[in-house]
Design an enzyme around this catalytic site. Structure first.
Site, PDB file in Angstrom:
ATOM      1  N   HIS A   9      62.365  45.816  50.170  1.00 45.71           N
ATOM      2  CA  HIS A   9      63.353  46.662  49.494  1.00 45.71           C
ATOM      3  C   HIS A   9      63.377  46.470  47.974  1.00 45.71           C
ATOM      4  O   HIS A   9      64.005  47.269  47.281  1.00 45.71           O
ATOM      5  CB  HIS A   9      64.739  46.422  50.092  1.00 45.71           C
ATOM      6  CG  HIS A   9      65.742  47.463  49.713  1.00 45.71           C
ATOM      7  ND1 HIS A   9      65.511  48.817  49.875  1.00 45.71           N
ATOM      8  CD2 HIS A   9      66.980  47.360  49.158  1.00 45.71           C
ATOM      9  CE1 HIS A   9      66.556  49.500  49.445  1.00 45.71           C
ATOM     10  NE2 HIS A   9      67.458  48.646  49.001  1.00 45.71           N
ATOM     11  N   SER A  56      68.261  52.061  45.540  1.00 42.38           N
ATOM     12  CA  SER A  56      68.926  51.785  46.806  1.00 42.38           C
ATOM     13  C   SER A  56      70.187  52.637  46.919  1.00 42.38           C
ATOM     14  O   SER A  56      70.103  53.864  46.898  1.00 42.38           O
ATOM     15  CB  SER A  56      69.213  50.285  46.933  1.00 42.38           C
ATOM     16  OG  SER A  56      69.652  49.973  48.233  1.00 42.38           O
ATOM     17  N   GLN A  57      71.380  52.030  47.020  1.00 38.91           N
ATOM     18  CA  GLN A  57      72.592  52.842  47.022  1.00 38.91           C
ATOM     19  C   GLN A  57      72.636  53.733  45.785  1.00 38.91           C
ATOM     20  O   GLN A  57      72.988  54.915  45.869  1.00 38.91           O
ATOM     21  CB  GLN A  57      73.829  51.942  47.042  1.00 38.91           C
ATOM     22  CG  GLN A  57      75.143  52.710  46.922  1.00 38.91           C
ATOM     23  CD  GLN A  57      76.337  51.787  46.815  1.00 38.91           C
ATOM     24  OE1 GLN A  57      77.049  51.597  47.796  1.00 38.91           O
ATOM     25  NE2 GLN A  57      76.573  51.214  45.641  1.00 38.91           N
ATOM     26  N   ASP A  59      59.729  48.171  53.650  1.00 40.63           N
ATOM     27  CA  ASP A  59      61.171  48.193  53.393  1.00 40.63           C
ATOM     28  C   ASP A  59      61.920  48.432  54.698  1.00 40.63           C
ATOM     29  O   ASP A  59      61.936  49.536  55.228  1.00 40.63           O
ATOM     30  CB  ASP A  59      61.486  49.291  52.374  1.00 40.63           C
ATOM     31  CG  ASP A  59      62.933  49.284  51.915  1.00 40.63           C
ATOM     32  OD1 ASP A  59      63.759  48.552  52.507  1.00 40.63           O
ATOM     33  OD2 ASP A  59      63.236  50.018  50.957  1.00 40.63           O
TER      34      ASP A  59
END
Length: 323
Positions: free
Chosen positions: A302, A186-187, A272
Site C-alpha cells: 500500500h 489512499s483515503q 496492495d
C-alpha cells in the site's frame, strides 16, 4: 506478499459490479446545495512556520453542516500574483499535521491547500477538526459510522468538506481558481476521486492507490482494514448486508470516476492488500475523461510508488496546471 489479485492484462479490462443508485446525482446535488446554505467563511491566518521558502496560513472554513474544518495553505515565499493551487486530501487516520511536512507543491511553485479530515488526526499525524455528528454503533474506524443510511454516513460529511475545501482554496486572493487540481493517497485518493466527480472545472486529479473504490469487491476480497471494518460490522449486525451495500454505493469511487471531467493520473500497487489493484483499476477503467493514465508498481504494497510516484506527479501535473 506475493501477487494475489488478477493479472495485469485482466486488470486493464476489469469492470466493477457496483450498482449505481438511480438518484446518485440528485443525492449529491442536494447534499452540496444544503452545505452551501452556510457561508463558506474561509479565514486565512498567517503563521510563523520558521520556514524561509514558504509562507503558511492556518485555514478555517465551513464544511458539511457549517461545521468548522481546518487546513493549511502553503504558498511559495514572496508570492504576489495568483498561482495554481493543488488541494490535497489525507490518508486514513491522519490529520493535517505540521506545516513543514507539506513542502512539495509549494517548492514546485504552486499553492498547496491541505484539508484536515474531520474526526481523524490521531493516527500517523495530528489533526485539529472535530466531527460533531454522532452515529449508531459502529466498528472502530470510520467506514461503518452511519452505514445504515447514506444521509448519515460519515463520508457524506467528508466528501462535502472536500468540495468546500476546493472552494476555500479558490477563495484566497493569491490562488488561481481556474487552475485547481486535487490529489491524495489512499483515503485521500478516494476523496480526490469524489471531488473530481463533484467539481466540474478542475484541471487535473491524481488519486494514488485510492480507497473507497469498487466496494462490492473490496469488502469481500481483502481482510485488511479499513475494508474489513464492513465485514466485522456485518458479522455482528446480521441481515444488514443489502442495507450497507446500498449506502456504500453512493460513495463508490467507480461512480465518481464515471463523472470525471479532468485529466487524471492514477497509481496502483500489485501487492496492495489494503486497496487491492482490481479495485483501483475498477475506478480507472470507469474514468470518463480520455486523458488518463495509471502507474503500476509491481512489487509494492500500500505504500505504492511513494516518492517515485511523487516524481511522476512532478513531471505530469505542472503541464496541466500551467497550460
Amino acid at each position: 506478499m506475493a501477487l494475489f489479485d488478477l493479472p495485469l492484462e485482466e486488470l486493464r479490462g476489469y469492470r466493477s459490479l457496483s450498482a449505481e443508485p438511480a438518484d446518485f446525482d440528485a443525492f449529491w446535488t442536494k447534499t452540496l446545495d444544503d452545505a452551501r446554505e452556510h457561508d463558506l467563511d474561509a479565514r486565512f491566518e498567517r503563521v510563523d512556520s520558521a520556514l524561509a521558502s514558504v509562507q503558511v496560513h492556518d485555514v478555517t472554513f465551513a464544511g458539511f453542516g457549517g461545521h468548522p474544518v481546518k487546513g493549511w495553505l502553503v504558498l511559495p515565499a514572496g508570492t504576489r500574483e495568483q498561482v495554481p493551487v493543488v488541494v490535497e486530501f489525507l490518508g486514513y487516520g491522519g490529520g493535517r499535521g505540521l506545516p513543514h511536512t507539506h513542502l512539495l507543491w509549494a517548492s514546485a511553485g504552486f499553492a498547496h491547500f491541505v484539508m484536515d479530515t474531520r474526526g481523524q488526526g490521531s493516527g500517523w499525524a495530528n489533526g485539529d477538526t472535530a466531527d460533531p455528528v454522532g452515529s449508531a454503533p459502529a466498528v472502530p474506524g470510520y467506514l461503518t459510522r452511519g452505514i445504515e443510511d447514506p444521509h448519515e454516513f460519515y463520508y457524506r460529511r467528508v466528501f462535502t468538506d472536500a468540495v468546500r475545501a476546493v472552494e476555500a482554496a479558490r477563495a484566497h486572493p493569491l490562488t488561481d481558481a481556474s487552475r485547481t487540481a486535487a490529489v491524495g493517497m489512499s483515503q485521500g485518493g478516494g476523496v480526490a476521486l469524489a471531488v473530481g466527480g463533484l467539481v466540474p472545472d478542475l484541471v487535473a486529479i491524481a488519486p494514488d492507490v485510492p480507497f473507497m473504490c469498487d466496494f462490492p469487491r473490496a469488502t469481500t476480497f481483502t481482510d485488511r482494514p479499513p475494508y474489513r471494518e464492513v465485514g466485522d460490522y456485518l458479522r455482528t449486525h446480521r441481515g444488514r448486508t443489502e442495507q450497507a451495500a446500498r449506502t456504500l454505493a453512493y460513495f463508490d469511487g467507480v461512480h465518481f470516476a464515471a463523472r470525471g471531467r479532468a485529466p487524471a493520473l492514477f497509481s496502483a500497487a500489485m501487492e496492495d492488500q489494503t486497496c487491492p489493484p482490481s479495485t483501483v483499476f475498477a475506478a480507472f477503467n470507469a474514468y470518463a475523461h480520455e486523458d488518463k493514465q495509471i502507474e503500476v508498481y509491481d512489487f509494492n504494497d500500500h505504500e505504492g510508488g511513494g516518492p517515485f510516484q511523487e516524481a511522476v506527479q512532478l513531471r505530469w501535473l505542472p503541464g496541466r496546471l500551467t497550460a
